[in-house]
Design an enzyme around this catalytic site. Structure first.
Site, PDB file in Angstrom:
ATOM      1  N   HIS A 168      15.772  -6.005   3.678  1.00  0.00           N
ATOM      2  CA  HIS A 168      15.268  -7.318   4.085  1.00  0.00           C
ATOM      3  C   HIS A 168      16.355  -8.370   4.185  1.00  0.00           C
ATOM      4  CE1 HIS A 168      11.238  -6.050   2.892  1.00  0.00           C
ATOM      5  NE2 HIS A 168      11.666  -5.783   1.702  1.00  0.00           N
ATOM      6  N   PRO A 199       0.789  -1.234   0.000  1.00  0.00           N
ATOM      7  CA  PRO A 199       0.000   0.000   0.000  1.00  0.00           C
ATOM      8  C   PRO A 199       0.827   1.293   0.000  1.00  0.00           C
ATOM      9  CG  PRO A 199      -0.959  -1.586   1.497  1.00  0.00           C
ATOM     10  CD  PRO A 199       0.352  -2.162   1.044  1.00  0.00           C
ATOM     11  N   SER A 212      10.773 -10.476   2.566  1.00  0.00           N
ATOM     12  CA  SER A 212      10.502  -9.618   1.408  1.00  0.00           C
ATOM     13  C   SER A 212       9.251 -10.122   0.691  1.00  0.00           C
ATOM     14  CB  SER A 212      11.686  -9.634   0.447  1.00  0.00           C
ATOM     15  OG  SER A 212      11.692 -10.853  -0.270  1.00  0.00           O
ATOM     16  N   THR A 213       8.700  -9.252  -0.129  1.00  0.00           N
ATOM     17  CA  THR A 213       7.565  -9.651  -0.962  1.00  0.00           C
ATOM     18  C   THR A 213       7.949 -10.851  -1.818  1.00  0.00           C
ATOM     19  OG1 THR A 213       7.033  -7.310  -1.174  1.00  0.00           O
ATOM     20  CG2 THR A 213       5.936  -8.809  -2.689  1.00  0.00           C
ATOM     21  N   GLY A 214       9.164 -10.788  -2.379  1.00  0.00           N
ATOM     22  CA  GLY A 214       9.607 -11.847  -3.279  1.00  0.00           C
ATOM     23  C   GLY A 214       9.625 -13.203  -2.597  1.00  0.00           C
TER      24      GLY A 214
HETATM   25  O1  CDP Z   1       8.699  -4.823  -1.367  1.00  0.00           O
HETATM   26  P1  CDP Z   1      10.081  -5.240  -1.668  1.00  0.00           P
HETATM   27  O2  CDP Z   1      11.074  -4.183  -1.355  1.00  0.00           O
HETATM   28  O3  CDP Z   1      10.376  -6.528  -0.999  1.00  0.00           O
HETATM   29  O4  CDP Z   1      10.147  -5.571  -3.236  1.00  0.00           O
HETATM   30  P2  CDP Z   1      10.575  -4.924  -4.635  1.00  0.00           P
HETATM   31  O5  CDP Z   1      11.776  -4.063  -4.530  1.00  0.00           O
HETATM   32  O6  CDP Z   1       9.375  -4.343  -5.266  1.00  0.00           O
HETATM   33  O7  CDP Z   1      10.984  -6.251  -5.430  1.00  0.00           O
HETATM   34  C1  CDP Z   1      10.186  -7.401  -5.404  1.00  0.00           C
HETATM   35  C2  CDP Z   1      11.027  -8.587  -4.985  1.00  0.00           C
HETATM   36  O8  CDP Z   1      12.015  -8.856  -5.988  1.00  0.00           O
HETATM   37  C3  CDP Z   1      11.835  -8.353  -3.716  1.00  0.00           C
HETATM   38  O9  CDP Z   1      11.063  -8.597  -2.568  1.00  0.00           O
HETATM   39  C4  CDP Z   1      12.998  -9.313  -3.881  1.00  0.00           C
HETATM   40  O10 CDP Z   1      12.654 -10.597  -3.444  1.00  0.00           O
HETATM   41  C5  CDP Z   1      13.217  -9.330  -5.395  1.00  0.00           C
HETATM   42  N1  CDP Z   1      14.337  -8.460  -5.820  1.00  0.00           N
HETATM   43  C6  CDP Z   1      15.606  -9.022  -5.975  1.00  0.00           C
HETATM   44  O11 CDP Z   1      15.808 -10.212  -5.703  1.00  0.00           O
HETATM   45  N2  CDP Z   1      16.646  -8.257  -6.423  1.00  0.00           N
HETATM   46  C7  CDP Z   1      16.479  -6.960  -6.681  1.00  0.00           C
HETATM   47  N3  CDP Z   1      17.521  -6.241  -7.129  1.00  0.00           N
HETATM   48  C8  CDP Z   1      15.197  -6.358  -6.493  1.00  0.00           C
HETATM   49  C9  CDP Z   1      14.145  -7.143  -6.067  1.00  0.00           C
END
Ligand code: CDP
Length: 313
Positions: free
Chosen positions: A287, A154, A239-241
């Site tokens: 994270h 959000p 993390s989201t991922g």
């Molecule tokens: O909300 P969050 O910061 O976790 O996610 P995001 O930056 O929107 O990216 C989504 C997911 O992609 C992350 O939670 C990571 O698991 C993965 N990711 C990654 O592995 N390497 C990156 N350089 C960026 C994102």
């Protein structure tokens, strides 16, 4: 192939450790990948018995009746379910009794730039994306377009859409590229996020957008954290991922990961990478990404899931 000593990690204080993770990852990745059915089934059995994402990942009217209480993640705070909030819950759990063949989980890493992985990603039966990552604008060739589930933290509504307090059409128009996919909202990490999520759902309803919003169940999130901690991951928040990878591991027989590479240099030719494939905004909450990545690499080596770090054919 090999990453040299010039690799500069994003978090300088952890540089030694991160270099170690990268070196190990590149070495493990160079070995031939083979699916290991035993390991897959073992992990799925454990995940299902501890977390049961297929029945619990999403808040439903069945699981959460009016007047029940929802606990915020990691906080003592609870929220009583009013009839208004209840009316925004999905009736039945979208994944109950489901098993899918091949799923692609798309992280947002800059490693996807010029990867030509769009077609391969879109060929999966179920495609999961994170945080309303943009799809058009020339990204399609590299990240694909098919979406079955997309998450939306959000905070995005505040950053991109004036907290949905002003004109709401731009938000609804941006949702178009995700068609009638599920929109997964982590609405119960903080109360401010609940308010924003409800506002997003009302907007979706008022504009008759085909996207199907659902709430991520905070109990599921909590159980995942405990589960991965029991597997050696030291973290206070996933993390989201990783949350989406966990869901996919229960839902799908074959799990493929794209865009997961939280380092600032490409593993093959070491060119500089932005944090996301669409911008270079650094994560606000760190994270322990390298630790999560190390876990994903371990699962790759065990033949439980398949990470894709190279370009697609
Ligand atoms: O909300 P969050 O910061 O976790 O996610 P995001 O930056 O929107 O990216 C989504 C997911 O992609 C992350 O939670 C990571 O698991 C993965 N990711 C990654 O592995 N390497 C990156 N350089 C960026 C994102």
């Amino acid at each position: 192939e090999v990453i040299d000593k010039a690799v500069e990690p994003k978090q300088e204080d952890d540089s030694q450790k991160i270099r170690g993770v990268i070196d190990k990852a590149v070495e493990r990745y160079s070995q031939t990948w083979k699916k290991q059915e035993d390991n897959c089934q073992k992990l799925r059995f454990h995940l299902t018995s501890k977390c049961n994402g297929l029945d619990r990942a999403v808040v439903t009217q069945n699981s959460t009746p009016v007047d029940s209480e929802i606990s915020y993640n990691g906080l003592k705070k609870t929220l009583k379910v009013t009839p208004e909030l209840f009316s925004t819950f999905i009736k039945e759990h979208p994944f109950s009794n489901k098993t899918l063949d091949t799923c692609a989980v798309v992280g947002n890493g800059g490693i996807l730039i010029n990867s030509s992985c769009g077609e391969t990603i879109d060929s999966a039966q179920f495609v999961i994306r994170c945080n309303l990552a943009p799809l058009g604008n020339g990204y399609e060739k590299h990240v694909g377009i098919k979406t079955d589930l997309v998450t939306a933290n959000p905070s995005i509504f505040v950053e991109r859409y004036e907290a949905l307090n002003g004109r709401r059409r731009p938000f609804v128009e941006d949702l178009r590229s995700y068609g009638n996919s599920l929109l997964l909202l982590p609405a119960f990490s903080y109360s401010s996020k609940t308010i924003l999520s409800v506002r997003a759902i009302y907007t979706i309803e008022d504009f008759e957008s085909p996207i199907r919003p659902v709430y991520l169940n905070p109990e599921y999130v909590e159980s995942l954290l405990l589960f991965w901690r029991s597997q050696g991951l030291r973290e206070t928040r996933l993390s989201t991922g990783l949350t989406m990878v966990s869901l996919a591991l229960e839902l799908c027989n074959n799990v493929h990961l794209y865009g997961f590479w939280p380092f600032s240099h490409h593993p093959h030719d070491r060119h500089n990478l932005t944090n996301h494939y669409y911008d270079d905004i650094k994560p606000k909450v760190f994270h322990a990404m390298p630790a999560e990545f190390d876990l994903l690499m371990r699962l790759h080596s065990q033949g439980v899931l398949r990470l894709h770090l190279g370009d697609c054919p």
